[in-house]
Design a protein around this motif. Structure first.
Motif, PDB file in Angstrom:
ATOM      1  N   MET A  41       2.137 -61.314  69.291  1.00 21.43           N
ATOM      2  CA  MET A  41       1.752 -59.908  69.499  1.00 21.43           C
ATOM      3  C   MET A  41       1.393 -59.697  70.971  1.00 21.43           C
ATOM      4  O   MET A  41       0.604 -60.468  71.523  1.00 21.43           O
ATOM      5  CB  MET A  41       0.540 -59.586  68.613  1.00 21.43           C
ATOM      6  CG  MET A  41       0.697 -58.364  67.751  1.00 21.43           C
ATOM      7  SD  MET A  41      -0.787 -58.076  66.762  1.00 21.43           S
ATOM      8  CE  MET A  41      -0.515 -56.403  66.256  1.00 21.43           C
ATOM      9  N   LYS A  93      -0.136 -54.228  71.832  1.00 23.21           N
ATOM     10  CA  LYS A  93      -0.145 -54.148  70.365  1.00 23.21           C
ATOM     11  C   LYS A  93      -1.484 -54.632  69.808  1.00 23.21           C
ATOM     12  O   LYS A  93      -2.010 -54.078  68.837  1.00 23.21           O
ATOM     13  CB  LYS A  93       0.995 -54.987  69.779  1.00 23.21           C
ATOM     14  CG  LYS A  93       2.355 -54.329  69.965  1.00 23.21           C
ATOM     15  CD  LYS A  93       3.426 -55.074  69.233  1.00 23.21           C
ATOM     16  CE  LYS A  93       4.728 -54.292  69.308  1.00 23.21           C
ATOM     17  NZ  LYS A  93       5.809 -54.926  68.579  1.00 23.21           N
ATOM     18  N   VAL A 151      -3.906 -51.888  70.125  1.00 24.19           N
ATOM     19  CA  VAL A 151      -3.708 -50.866  69.080  1.00 24.19           C
ATOM     20  C   VAL A 151      -4.370 -51.323  67.772  1.00 24.19           C
ATOM     21  O   VAL A 151      -5.048 -50.546  67.090  1.00 24.19           O
ATOM     22  CB  VAL A 151      -2.205 -50.565  68.865  1.00 24.19           C
ATOM     23  CG1 VAL A 151      -1.992 -49.688  67.630  1.00 24.19           C
ATOM     24  CG2 VAL A 151      -1.601 -49.883  70.076  1.00 24.19           C
ATOM     25  N   ALA A 152      -4.185 -52.609  67.434  1.00 20.92           N
ATOM     26  CA  ALA A 152      -4.776 -53.150  66.198  1.00 20.92           C
ATOM     27  C   ALA A 152      -6.307 -53.081  66.256  1.00 20.92           C
ATOM     28  O   ALA A 152      -6.967 -52.677  65.283  1.00 20.92           O
ATOM     29  CB  ALA A 152      -4.306 -54.587  65.993  1.00 20.92           C
ATOM     30  N   GLN A 161      -6.450 -57.666  52.707  1.00 22.29           N
ATOM     31  CA  GLN A 161      -5.113 -58.276  52.796  1.00 22.29           C
ATOM     32  C   GLN A 161      -4.192 -57.492  53.725  1.00 22.29           C
ATOM     33  O   GLN A 161      -3.256 -58.060  54.285  1.00 22.29           O
ATOM     34  CB  GLN A 161      -4.484 -58.371  51.406  1.00 22.29           C
ATOM     35  CG  GLN A 161      -5.182 -59.382  50.526  1.00 22.29           C
ATOM     36  CD  GLN A 161      -4.612 -59.449  49.128  1.00 22.29           C
ATOM     37  OE1 GLN A 161      -3.590 -58.845  48.827  1.00 22.29           O
ATOM     38  NE2 GLN A 161      -5.274 -60.183  48.252  1.00 22.29           N
ATOM     39  N   GLU A 162      -4.487 -56.186  53.892  1.00 19.38           N
ATOM     40  CA  GLU A 162      -3.668 -55.388  54.816  1.00 19.38           C
ATOM     41  C   GLU A 162      -3.710 -56.006  56.208  1.00 19.38           C
ATOM     42  O   GLU A 162      -2.714 -56.025  56.921  1.00 19.38           O
ATOM     43  CB  GLU A 162      -4.197 -53.941  54.878  1.00 19.38           C
ATOM     44  CG  GLU A 162      -3.994 -53.175  53.589  1.00 19.38           C
ATOM     45  CD  GLU A 162      -4.645 -51.797  53.610  1.00 19.38           C
ATOM     46  OE1 GLU A 162      -5.488 -51.538  54.508  1.00 19.38           O
ATOM     47  OE2 GLU A 162      -4.327 -50.983  52.720  1.00 19.38           O
ATOM     48  N   MET A 163      -4.887 -56.496  56.588  1.00 20.90           N
ATOM     49  CA  MET A 163      -5.026 -57.118  57.911  1.00 20.90           C
ATOM     50  C   MET A 163      -4.515 -58.543  57.905  1.00 20.90           C
ATOM     51  O   MET A 163      -3.917 -59.006  58.873  1.00 20.90           O
ATOM     52  CB  MET A 163      -6.492 -57.131  58.330  1.00 20.90           C
ATOM     53  CG  MET A 163      -7.013 -55.792  58.723  1.00 20.90           C
ATOM     54  SD  MET A 163      -8.747 -55.893  59.157  1.00 20.90           S
ATOM     55  CE  MET A 163      -9.267 -54.289  58.630  1.00 20.90           C
ATOM     56  N   LEU A 164      -4.757 -59.235  56.797  1.00 16.88           N
ATOM     57  CA  LEU A 164      -4.395 -60.664  56.760  1.00 16.88           C
ATOM     58  C   LEU A 164      -2.883 -60.881  56.758  1.00 16.88           C
ATOM     59  O   LEU A 164      -2.410 -61.885  57.276  1.00 16.88           O
ATOM     60  CB  LEU A 164      -5.029 -61.347  55.534  1.00 16.88           C
ATOM     61  CG  LEU A 164      -6.563 -61.310  55.472  1.00 16.88           C
ATOM     62  CD1 LEU A 164      -7.061 -62.011  54.213  1.00 16.88           C
ATOM     63  CD2 LEU A 164      -7.198 -61.966  56.694  1.00 16.88           C
ATOM     64  N   VAL A 165      -2.121 -59.952  56.175  1.00 16.19           N
ATOM     65  CA  VAL A 165      -0.657 -60.126  56.171  1.00 16.19           C
ATOM     66  C   VAL A 165      -0.035 -59.648  57.486  1.00 16.19           C
ATOM     67  O   VAL A 165       1.104 -59.982  57.791  1.00 16.19           O
ATOM     68  CB  VAL A 165       0.051 -59.417  54.987  1.00 16.19           C
ATOM     69  CG1 VAL A 165      -0.444 -59.948  53.663  1.00 16.19           C
ATOM     70  CG2 VAL A 165      -0.096 -57.907  55.060  1.00 16.19           C
ATOM     71  N   ALA A 166      -0.786 -58.872  58.248  1.00 19.52           N
ATOM     72  CA  ALA A 166      -0.272 -58.355  59.530  1.00 19.52           C
ATOM     73  C   ALA A 166      -0.513 -59.390  60.636  1.00 19.52           C
ATOM     74  O   ALA A 166      -1.354 -60.273  60.490  1.00 19.52           O
ATOM     75  CB  ALA A 166      -0.976 -57.044  59.855  1.00 19.52           C
ATOM     76  N   PRO A 167       0.223 -59.259  61.751  1.00 20.54           N
ATOM     77  CA  PRO A 167       0.068 -60.281  62.798  1.00 20.54           C
ATOM     78  C   PRO A 167      -1.158 -60.079  63.693  1.00 20.54           C
ATOM     79  O   PRO A 167      -1.183 -60.545  64.817  1.00 20.54           O
ATOM     80  CB  PRO A 167       1.366 -60.135  63.602  1.00 20.54           C
ATOM     81  CG  PRO A 167       1.848 -58.766  63.348  1.00 20.54           C
ATOM     82  CD  PRO A 167       1.327 -58.329  62.028  1.00 20.54           C
ATOM     83  N   VAL A 168      -2.158 -59.377  63.203  1.00 21.85           N
ATOM     84  CA  VAL A 168      -3.360 -59.163  64.010  1.00 21.85           C
ATOM     85  C   VAL A 168      -4.197 -60.454  64.044  1.00 21.85           C
ATOM     86  O   VAL A 168      -4.508 -61.018  63.001  1.00 21.85           O
ATOM     87  CB  VAL A 168      -4.155 -57.923  63.510  1.00 21.85           C
ATOM     88  CG1 VAL A 168      -4.325 -57.911  62.024  1.00 21.85           C
ATOM     89  CG2 VAL A 168      -5.499 -57.796  64.157  1.00 21.85           C
TER      90      VAL A 168
END
Lengths: 308, 257
Positions: B1, B5, B8-9, B94-101
């Motif tokens: 990332m 980006k 933004v996260a 999980q929305e955050m955990l599956v994202a590349p943040v």
């Protein structure tokens, strides 16, 4: 290129339960792939490991050649997940759910709003964009999960039972949407309990049972393995003295319906001739169950009897 | 990332956090304002007038910095613990955990959310305090630094609590049985000079004593504790809790199977 490449994936949970016993799985780019298995077979664990929500015990996973151990961030960026359970914030509006998800992928809000409108319109969610997500019906909640997973335009979309609890009409419209998405280049991996859904949508298939892949082939090849198909024959009149037929095993299930097993090598015309020659009028003939369902049950029972 | 980006996260998590606690302002902003007003009325006006001077200051003037600090500590902590635990419970973490943040950004986002709520409530309580006493600020830099560092520290504490929490009871045990006693015994309502020598020594093991006194020093120019010592303790705890929180997120403890 493989969209998904799984090698010798193993998972044993802290309570000692082995969920995966070393599975290998490849999904080609552009494929529409079904991962089937009974409850507790290891489907959700596999998806959990791919999406890094579950820690693996051993093995390797690559998403578009990005190994999740060494290039997790790149792998995640290629991946969209629609989990089985509803897991968005129940207090946010539907548009907030999707815009926040875009933000976690580093998509600026201005661009996210444009994408959100597009995907919301495609999924008939646009009129519900300002609704609090908990107020949505089950079907709209499922659509919101799909919209959220697509907001960063993933190359690989994994759907874990996306149509569970959804009515037939909505399920069919979701199928159309997913077909269109696949045609536009998105690789799709689908787990479902509706085998008709897998047969209708998917080109390739893997069946997992007890943490092992017991079948991995194209849908066409797999259905070709179905040697015997069971039909239900509805008769015009009641039959009381059904003659035994050595060629086609017949089982009377009511006064005017018969169950008959037809071998792959047999011609169904001969069966019709048999009824005609015995002056039995046939009103209709239909397959007892979906072909994939029949095969699925046979494969699982074979696998279980081998284990015992 | 890329860096933009990642920014933004980070921004997204902060916006989400601010939206969350302002949406439920009746639960998050109003109660501390009311309860702190009651502290000023009861301990400051009614009882305080009979207590007399403390460290050569009116009692109301003496307790005001401690009460402001108490609201900052409670709100920073409870914002992170309830928000992160809620996200775990509903599954949307999980929305955050599956994202590349990156995990450090998740941590930074939640901590910033906690700091913002802590500062907002602290500001409201300070305004309330002005109705009861004339607050002076001896050193703005110290006041601001102590407030920000303290809210960072307790936001990190809230994160550790939220990671381990399995049920709602688990997020109230630490505030009730650990945080509240430490705050009350941390010199908010009295100077530790009033205590016998033994209890003065025991009080020095209470980290909140250092924060309350550093803040009081910034506001009034008086403190039971050496200010450099106080900052060192605060920074040490921040470093420890930051490393531990990040370790928990990296390992996925309480988040991954």
């Amino acid at each position: 290129m493989n969209a998904l490449d799984i090698k010798q994936l193993k998972k044993t949970y802290s309570n000692g339960k082995t969920a995966l016993q070393g599975i290998d799985l490849q999904v080609k780019e552009g494929d529409f792939f079904a991962l089937l298995g009974p409850n507790g077979a290891g489907k959700s664990t596999t998806i959990g490991i791919i999406s890094s929500l579950v820690n693996k015990s051993a093995g390797e996973i690559s998403v578009f050649d990005y190994n999740i151990d060494t290039r997790l961030s790149m792998a995640k960026a290629c991946l969209g997940i629609v989990p089985q359970e509803i897991n968005f914030s129940l207090f946010e509006t539907t548009i907030e759910v999707v815009l926040n998800q875009a933000g976690y992928y580093g998509i600026p809000r201005k661009l996210a709003k444009i994408r959100a409108e597009k995907v919301f319109r495609e999924l008939d969610l646009w009129d519900r964009r300002n609704d609090i997500s908990r107020t949505l019906s089950g079907g709209f909640k499922r659509r919101l999960m799909i919209a959220r997973a697509l907001i960063h335009e993933p190359r690989l979309l994994i759907l874990d039972e996306p149509t569970a609890g959804v009515d037939v009409e909505l399920r069919r419209s979701m199928w159309d949407f997913l077909r269109q998405l696949n045609r536009s280049g998105t690789t799709i991996v689908l787990t479902t309990h509706y085998l008709e859904e897998a047969e209708s949508l998917c080109e390739n298939i893997a069946i997992i049972d007890n943490g092992q892949i017991i079948e991995h082939s194209s849908m066409k090849e797999l259905l070709g393995k179905l040697n015997v198909e069971t039909f239900i024959v509805e008769l015009e009149d009641e039959v009381t003295d059904l003659q035994e037929n050595k060629q086609y095993p017949l089982h009377q299930i009511s006064a005017n319906s018969i169950e008959v097993e037809v071998n792959k090598s047999q011609n169904i015309n001969e069966l019709i001739d048999y009824f005609s020659s015995n002056n039995i009028g046939v009103r209709s003939l239909r397959s007892k169950s979906n072909r994939l369902e029949e095969l699925f049950i046979r494969l699982l029972s074979n696998n279980n009897s081998e284990e015992h | 990332m890329t860096a933009d980006k990642i920014f933004v996260a980070y921004q997204t998590i902060i916006i989400k956090e601010i939206t969350r606690f302002t949406r439920i302002w009746v639960q998050t902003i109003l109660p501390p304002a009311i309860s702190m007003t009651l502290y000023f009325v009861i301990f400051g006006s009614l009882i305080g007038s009979r207590i007399g001077k403390m460290q050569n200051l009116d009692y109301m003037e003496f307790i005001a910095p401690g009460i402001v600090m108490m609201s900052i500590i409670n709100n920073s902590y409870s914002n992170v613990v309830s928000s992160f635990f809620g996200a775990k419970l509903q599954g949307h973490i999980q929305e955050m955990l599956v994202a590349p943040v990156p995990n450090i950004i998740i941590l930074a986002g939640y901590v910033t959310g906690g700091v913002i709520r802590g500062l907002l409530v602290g500001l409201i309580v300070t305004i309330v305090a002005l109705f009861f006493t004339d607050l002076q600020v001896d050193n703005y830099l110290i006041v601001f630094t102590v407030v920000v560092l303290t809210s960072i520290l307790f936001s990190l504490g809230g994160m550790v609590n939220a990671v381990f929490a399995q049920k709602f009871d688990d997020i109230s045990i630490i505030p009730t049985f650990v945080l509240t006693p430490l705050i009350y015994l941390g010199g908010v309502f009295y100077s530790i000079d009033m205590l016998p020598e033994f209890w003065q020594s025991v009080s020095h093991f209470n980290p909140i004593l250092y924060m309350v006194n550093a803040f009081r020093y910034g506001m009034l120019g008086v403190s039971d504790i050496n200010i450099v010592h106080a900052f060192s303790i605060i920074l040490l705890f921040i470093a420890l809790l930051f490393c531990y929180s990040l370790y928990l997120l990296e390992k996925g403890i309480g988040l991954k199977s």
